[in-house]
Each structure stands twice: as structure tokens, then as C-alpha cells.
Design a protein around this motif. Structure first.
Motif, PDB file in Angstrom:
ATOM      1  N   PRO A 166      -1.831   4.678   4.920  1.00 52.50           N
ATOM      2  CA  PRO A 166      -0.696   4.474   4.004  1.00 52.50           C
ATOM      3  C   PRO A 166      -0.775   5.431   2.818  1.00 52.50           C
ATOM      4  O   PRO A 166      -1.852   5.709   2.288  1.00 52.50           O
ATOM      5  CB  PRO A 166      -0.843   3.018   3.567  1.00 52.50           C
ATOM      6  N   ILE A 167       0.394   5.937   2.395  1.00 51.33           N
ATOM      7  CA  ILE A 167       0.497   6.913   1.316  1.00 51.33           C
ATOM      8  C   ILE A 167       1.498   6.409   0.290  1.00 51.33           C
ATOM      9  O   ILE A 167       2.558   5.892   0.646  1.00 51.33           O
ATOM     10  CB  ILE A 167       0.946   8.293   1.847  1.00 51.33           C
ATOM     11  N   ALA A 220       3.030  13.977  -2.013  1.00 49.04           N
ATOM     12  CA  ALA A 220       4.053  13.093  -1.455  1.00 49.04           C
ATOM     13  C   ALA A 220       5.026  12.678  -2.549  1.00 49.04           C
ATOM     14  O   ALA A 220       4.621  12.357  -3.674  1.00 49.04           O
ATOM     15  CB  ALA A 220       3.399  11.865  -0.833  1.00 49.04           C
ATOM     16  N   LEU A 221       6.314  12.679  -2.240  1.00 49.32           N
ATOM     17  CA  LEU A 221       7.354  12.262  -3.176  1.00 49.32           C
ATOM     18  C   LEU A 221       7.832  10.843  -2.920  1.00 49.32           C
ATOM     19  O   LEU A 221       8.562  10.289  -3.744  1.00 49.32           O
ATOM     20  CB  LEU A 221       8.535  13.230  -3.113  1.00 49.32           C
ATOM     21  N   SER A 222       7.464  10.267  -1.799  1.00 51.01           N
ATOM     22  CA  SER A 222       7.836   8.891  -1.483  1.00 51.01           C
ATOM     23  C   SER A 222       6.731   8.278  -0.635  1.00 51.01           C
ATOM     24  O   SER A 222       5.852   8.981  -0.124  1.00 51.01           O
ATOM     25  CB  SER A 222       9.177   8.843  -0.735  1.00 51.01           C
ATOM     26  N   GLY A 223       6.776   6.964  -0.495  1.00 59.12           N
ATOM     27  CA  GLY A 223       5.762   6.277   0.282  1.00 59.12           C
ATOM     28  C   GLY A 223       5.984   6.428   1.777  1.00 59.12           C
ATOM     29  O   GLY A 223       7.097   6.701   2.240  1.00 59.12           O
ATOM     30  N   GLY A 224       4.908   6.256   2.538  1.00 62.04           N
ATOM     31  CA  GLY A 224       5.015   6.363   3.986  1.00 62.04           C
ATOM     32  C   GLY A 224       3.651   6.188   4.637  1.00 62.04           C
ATOM     33  O   GLY A 224       2.680   5.777   4.009  1.00 62.04           O
ATOM     34  N   ARG A 225       3.606   6.507   5.930  1.00 61.50           N
ATOM     35  CA  ARG A 225       2.370   6.412   6.708  1.00 61.50           C
ATOM     36  C   ARG A 225       2.111   7.738   7.408  1.00 61.50           C
ATOM     37  O   ARG A 225       3.032   8.356   7.946  1.00 61.50           O
ATOM     38  CB  ARG A 225       2.466   5.294   7.745  1.00 61.50           C
ATOM     39  N   LEU A 261       2.753  26.199   2.452  1.00 60.90           N
ATOM     40  CA  LEU A 261       2.769  24.806   1.984  1.00 60.90           C
ATOM     41  C   LEU A 261       4.157  24.201   2.090  1.00 60.90           C
ATOM     42  O   LEU A 261       4.304  23.018   2.455  1.00 60.90           O
ATOM     43  CB  LEU A 261       2.266  24.755   0.540  1.00 60.90           C
ATOM     44  N   GLU A 262       5.195  24.961   1.757  1.00 58.85           N
ATOM     45  CA  GLU A 262       6.557  24.433   1.859  1.00 58.85           C
ATOM     46  C   GLU A 262       6.934  24.132   3.304  1.00 58.85           C
ATOM     47  O   GLU A 262       7.625  23.152   3.584  1.00 58.85           O
ATOM     48  CB  GLU A 262       7.544  25.422   1.237  1.00 58.85           C
ATOM     49  N   ASP A 263       6.500  24.984   4.228  1.00 57.93           N
ATOM     50  CA  ASP A 263       6.793  24.743   5.642  1.00 57.93           C
ATOM     51  C   ASP A 263       6.112  23.462   6.126  1.00 57.93           C
ATOM     52  O   ASP A 263       6.696  22.667   6.868  1.00 57.93           O
ATOM     53  CB  ASP A 263       6.334  25.946   6.459  1.00 57.93           C
ATOM     54  N   LEU A 264       4.872  23.231   5.697  1.00 57.31           N
ATOM     55  CA  LEU A 264       4.168  22.014   6.102  1.00 57.31           C
ATOM     56  C   LEU A 264       4.739  20.780   5.415  1.00 57.31           C
ATOM     57  O   LEU A 264       4.750  19.693   5.999  1.00 57.31           O
ATOM     58  CB  LEU A 264       2.679  22.148   5.777  1.00 57.31           C
ATOM     59  N   ALA A 265       5.218  20.931   4.172  1.00 60.88           N
ATOM     60  CA  ALA A 265       5.801  19.786   3.466  1.00 60.88           C
ATOM     61  C   ALA A 265       7.068  19.289   4.163  1.00 60.88           C
ATOM     62  O   ALA A 265       7.359  18.084   4.150  1.00 60.88           O
ATOM     63  CB  ALA A 265       6.098  20.163   2.022  1.00 60.88           C
ATOM     64  N   LYS A 266       7.821  20.204   4.795  1.00 57.58           N
ATOM     65  CA  LYS A 266       9.036  19.795   5.508  1.00 57.58           C
ATOM     66  C   LYS A 266       8.720  19.020   6.784  1.00 57.58           C
ATOM     67  O   LYS A 266       9.572  18.276   7.283  1.00 57.58           O
ATOM     68  CB  LYS A 266       9.868  21.033   5.850  1.00 57.58           C
ATOM     69  N   LYS A 267       7.525  19.186   7.320  1.00 57.03           N
ATOM     70  CA  LYS A 267       7.151  18.518   8.566  1.00 57.03           C
ATOM     71  C   LYS A 267       6.523  17.147   8.345  1.00 57.03           C
ATOM     72  O   LYS A 267       6.157  16.483   9.313  1.00 57.03           O
ATOM     73  CB  LYS A 267       6.171  19.397   9.350  1.00 57.03           C
ATOM     74  N   MET A 268       6.389  16.734   7.104  1.00 51.23           N
ATOM     75  CA  MET A 268       5.816  15.430   6.809  1.00 51.23           C
ATOM     76  C   MET A 268       6.787  14.312   7.201  1.00 51.23           C
ATOM     77  O   MET A 268       8.006  14.512   7.152  1.00 51.23           O
ATOM     78  CB  MET A 268       5.486  15.323   5.325  1.00 51.23           C
ATOM     79  N   PRO A 269       6.288  13.126   7.567  1.00 49.16           N
ATOM     80  CA  PRO A 269       7.191  12.016   7.912  1.00 49.16           C
ATOM     81  C   PRO A 269       7.866  11.379   6.697  1.00 49.16           C
ATOM     82  O   PRO A 269       8.631  10.434   6.846  1.00 49.16           O
ATOM     83  CB  PRO A 269       6.253  11.022   8.609  1.00 49.16           C
ATOM     84  N   PHE A 270       7.549  11.847   5.507  1.00 50.26           N
ATOM     85  CA  PHE A 270       8.191  11.381   4.276  1.00 50.26           C
ATOM     86  C   PHE A 270       8.453  12.598   3.400  1.00 50.26           C
ATOM     87  O   PHE A 270       8.029  13.718   3.722  1.00 50.26           O
ATOM     88  CB  PHE A 270       7.301  10.360   3.543  1.00 50.26           C
ATOM     89  N   LEU A 277       0.815  -1.219   0.000  1.00 48.33           N
ATOM     90  CA  LEU A 277       0.000   0.000   0.000  1.00 48.33           C
ATOM     91  C   LEU A 277       0.848   1.268   0.000  1.00 48.33           C
ATOM     92  O   LEU A 277       0.319   2.360  -0.199  1.00 48.33           O
ATOM     93  CB  LEU A 277      -0.931   0.010   1.218  1.00 48.33           C
ATOM     94  N   MET A 278       2.170   1.135   0.231  1.00 51.17           N
ATOM     95  CA  MET A 278       3.070   2.292   0.222  1.00 51.17           C
ATOM     96  C   MET A 278       4.077   2.241  -0.925  1.00 51.17           C
ATOM     97  O   MET A 278       4.784   3.224  -1.143  1.00 51.17           O
ATOM     98  CB  MET A 278       3.836   2.374   1.547  1.00 51.17           C
ATOM     99  N   ARG A 279       4.151   1.128  -1.633  1.00 56.59           N
ATOM    100  CA  ARG A 279       5.143   0.977  -2.698  1.00 56.59           C
ATOM    101  C   ARG A 279       4.558   1.383  -4.037  1.00 56.59           C
ATOM    102  O   ARG A 279       3.361   1.193  -4.291  1.00 56.59           O
ATOM    103  CB  ARG A 279       5.628  -0.469  -2.766  1.00 56.59           C
ATOM    104  N   GLY A 280       5.423   1.911  -4.895  1.00 55.72           N
ATOM    105  CA  GLY A 280       4.993   2.270  -6.240  1.00 55.72           C
ATOM    106  C   GLY A 280       4.338   3.640  -6.301  1.00 55.72           C
ATOM    107  O   GLY A 280       4.069   4.281  -5.281  1.00 55.72           O
TER     108      GLY A 280
END
Length: 231
Positions: free
Chosen positions: A149-150, A87-92, A172-181, A67-70
Motif C-alpha cells: 500500500p502507498i 506518488a500523488l495519490s494513494g494506491g497499491r 522518470l517521467e516515462d516511468l511515472a506515467k506507468k504507475m497504477p496511480f 494504509l492508502m488514505r491521507g
């Protein structure tokens, strides 16, 4: 000197000065999409635990890393064609991450002319964990928390309304940096450029393959000609 001469002379002096010379250009105002701002423009509160019918035991499940791959193939475009976080990569995503996004957007956005919507589901996948110091065995542990899952390319949320990208870019850029992925702030123009770049890369690959086949055919023809000349 009469009054007409004085007026004409003052007019010539004003027009000949560098301050007033030339044609002034004022760009037209930006035309925003005609979206109706909802009654509650902020991001909605999401439940920490999914609401199940009574007398149903919360199910446990495996990790389901698929659910997070691809790449994301469905929710990878902007519904309102304005701005959002991708999102630029998979994660939760956990409940705490969603709450952080909701509170920050609610504080910084102008609710009189902007609104935000979720593009992801509330936490629904259970993660289990055993207590510290327990021995191995004894079955699967108890449910510790729920996550969402993302996949890479998924739009997390959108920000739309009567606003330009430069107004919301820092938020938006500030919030994007706080993402776990890894994530990035995007607009419709940025997504169009990324899509055009991918299409150009595909075309270049096709052209390079055709050129390679042509070169191989030409080299084979040269070898056959040389072999005929030797005979």
C-alpha cells in the motif's frame, strides 16, 4: 615593412573582427555530491511472496484502506537529495509494477555514475480472491497475490549519482506515467518549491483570518459609535 609591424597589424585585425571580439564565458562544471556508488547500483530484486518461517500459515487480513488514505508523513523526502518518483495519490503496488520499474531503470541508467534504491517495502499485504462461479459464503477466499500500500506523497524510489536532472527527467517521467496511480518525477529543488508554496499558503490563511477578525471588530466599533450618536 619590418616583422614587428606585420605582427602588430595582424594582431589589430584579429582583435577588431567580430568573431574574436568580447570576453568568452564558460560556466563552471556542476559539483555533484560525493556519493560512493555501491557494488550493485541497480534496483534490487523483490520477492513476489514474503518469506515466512517454516510451519507458519500465511495470514489473511482485511483490506485496511487506511494504509492508502491521507498524506505520507514519514517517507516523503529524498534521502540522497537528488531525484526520484513521488506518488500523488494513494494506491497499491504489485510485484509486476516493481519488476517493470526495476527492469526499465536497469536498462536506461548509466551504472558507472548512477545508482538507484527502493524507498518502499516488498509486497507484504495479502489480497484474497474466490474462484469464478463460486457461491457466496464458505469463508474468506484464498490468497491471490501480495501488494504494497502507498499513500500520497510517498517516494517510490530514488535515482542518484553524478548526473543532472535533465539527463534523467525523461526516464522518470516515462516511468511515472506507468504507475497504477498518479505519480510525478521530482528533484530536491521541486520538493523545496512545493514545501515553500505550502508554507506560503498557511501564512496567507493565517493573515486572512486575522484581517477578517480586524474587520469584524472595526464594523462592531462603527455600529456602537452610530448607536451612541443616535442617543
Amino acid at each position: 615593412m619590418n616583422i614587428k609591424t606585420c605582427i602588430l597589424r595582424s594582431y589589430l585585425i584579429i582583435n577588431s573582427s567580430p568573431v574574436f571580439r568580447g570576453i568568452k564565458y564558460f560556466p563552471p562544471p556542476v559539483k555533484f555530491p560525493d556519493y560512493e556508488i555501491p557494488e550493485k547500483p541497480k534496483l534490487k530484486y523483490v520477492d513476489k511472496v514474503p518469506q515466512l518461517p517454516p510451519a507458519i500459515r500465511p495470514p489473511k487480513m482485511q483490506k485496511r484502506l487506511r494504509l492508502m488514505r491521507g498524506p505520507e508523513t514519514v517517507h516523503n523526502t529524498l534521502m540522497y537529495r537528488q531525484y526520484g518518483i513521488m506518488a500523488l495519490s494513494g494506491g497499491r503496488l504489485k510485484f509486476n509494477h516493481m519488476e517493470m520499474l526495476r527492469l526499465n531503470i536497469g536498462r536506461k541508467m548509466d551504472t558507472s555514475r548512477m545508482f538507484a534504491v527502493w524507498r518502499i517495502d516488498p509486497p507484504w499485504q495479502p489480497l484474497t480472491r474466490k474462484g469464478q462461479g463460486q457461491r457466496m459464503g464458505g469463508g474468506k477466499g484464498a490468497i491471490d497475490e501480495y501488494v504494497t500500500p502507498i499513500k500520497a506523497g510517498r517516494i517510490i524510489f530514488e535515482l542518484a549519482g553524478k548526473c543532472e536532472y535533465l539527463e534523467v527527467k525523461d526516464i522518470l517521467e516515462d516511468l511515472a506515467k506507468k504507475m497504477p496511480f498518479k505519480a510525478m518525477a521530482v528533484s530536491q529543488d521541486i520538493l523545496d518549491r512545493i514545501k515553500q508554496k505550502e508554507e506560503d499558503m498557511v501564512i496567507d490563511c493565517i493573515v486572512s483570518r486575522k484581517l477578517y477578525k480586524v474587520k469584524r471588530q472595526v464594523s462592531n466599533m462603527r455600529e456602537q459609535i452610530r448607536f451612541a450618536d443616535q442617543q
